[in-house]
Write a protein that holds these residues in place. Structure first.
Motif, PDB file in Angstrom:
ATOM      1  N   UNK A   9       0.782  -1.140  -0.474  1.00 13.01           N
ATOM      2  CA  UNK A   9       0.014  -0.512   0.206  1.00 13.01           C
ATOM      3  C   UNK A   9       1.272   1.058   0.272  1.00 13.01           C
ATOM      4  N   UNK A  10       1.626   1.223   1.272  1.00  8.56           N
ATOM      5  CA  UNK A  10       2.363   2.489   0.488  1.00  8.56           C
ATOM      6  C   UNK A  10       3.434   3.139  -1.041  1.00  8.56           C
ATOM      7  N   UNK A  11       3.884   1.881  -1.251  1.00  5.70           N
ATOM      8  CA  UNK A  11       4.607   1.707  -2.546  1.00  5.70           C
ATOM      9  C   UNK A  11       3.793   3.175  -4.001  1.00  5.70           C
ATOM     10  N   UNK A  12       2.721   1.573  -3.510  1.00  2.03           N
ATOM     11  CA  UNK A  12       1.304   2.736  -4.705  1.00  2.03           C
ATOM     12  C   UNK A  12       1.239   4.328  -3.989  1.00  2.03           C
ATOM     13  N   UNK A  48      16.930   0.964  -5.341  1.00  2.88           N
ATOM     14  CA  UNK A  48      16.683   0.776  -3.694  1.00  2.88           C
ATOM     15  C   UNK A  48      16.513   1.256  -2.609  1.00  2.88           C
ATOM     16  N   UNK A  49      17.035   2.120  -2.736  1.00  8.05           N
ATOM     17  CA  UNK A  49      16.914   2.774  -1.617  1.00  8.05           C
ATOM     18  C   UNK A  49      16.046   3.825  -1.145  1.00  8.05           C
ATOM     19  N   UNK A  50      14.809   4.355  -1.733  1.00  7.06           N
ATOM     20  CA  UNK A  50      13.101   4.741  -1.558  1.00  7.06           C
ATOM     21  C   UNK A  50      12.926   3.316  -1.332  1.00  7.06           C
ATOM     22  N   UNK A  51      13.300   1.817  -2.248  1.00  5.33           N
ATOM     23  CA  UNK A  51      12.782   0.509  -1.365  1.00  5.33           C
ATOM     24  C   UNK A  51      12.655   0.527  -0.042  1.00  5.33           C
TER      25      UNK A  51
END
Length: 74
Positions: A9-12, A48-51
């Motif tokens: 949900x946060x990724x979206x 990768x850092x944002x993930x």
């Protein structure tokens, strides 16, 4: 299996993946959010850092990029 329903949900909400991709990951990895995270890292679908930050945020822990910390190896 690591269930973390907040992660996708946060990724979206952060625009890192679209809703359809989040549903696909949920189905493919059977709610194993860590496996979904590793898939995104391997496929370079997002930075990768944002993930990593999103993963930490979803768990309520801080994320630190160790490459930019004071603890770097010489």
């Amino acid at each position: 299996m690591i269930k973390n329903p907040k992660f996708l949900k946060l990724l979206v909400s952060q625009g890192l993946v679209v809703e359809q991709a989040a549903r696909y990951l949920l189905e493919r990895y059977k709610e194993d959010a860590f496996a979904a995270l590793m898939h995104l890292v391997r496929t370079s679908a997002a930075n990768k850092n944002r993930l990593g930050r999103a993963w930490g945020d979803s768990l309520g822990v801080a994320y630190m990029d160790l490459r930019t910390s004071l603890f770097q190896r010489p």
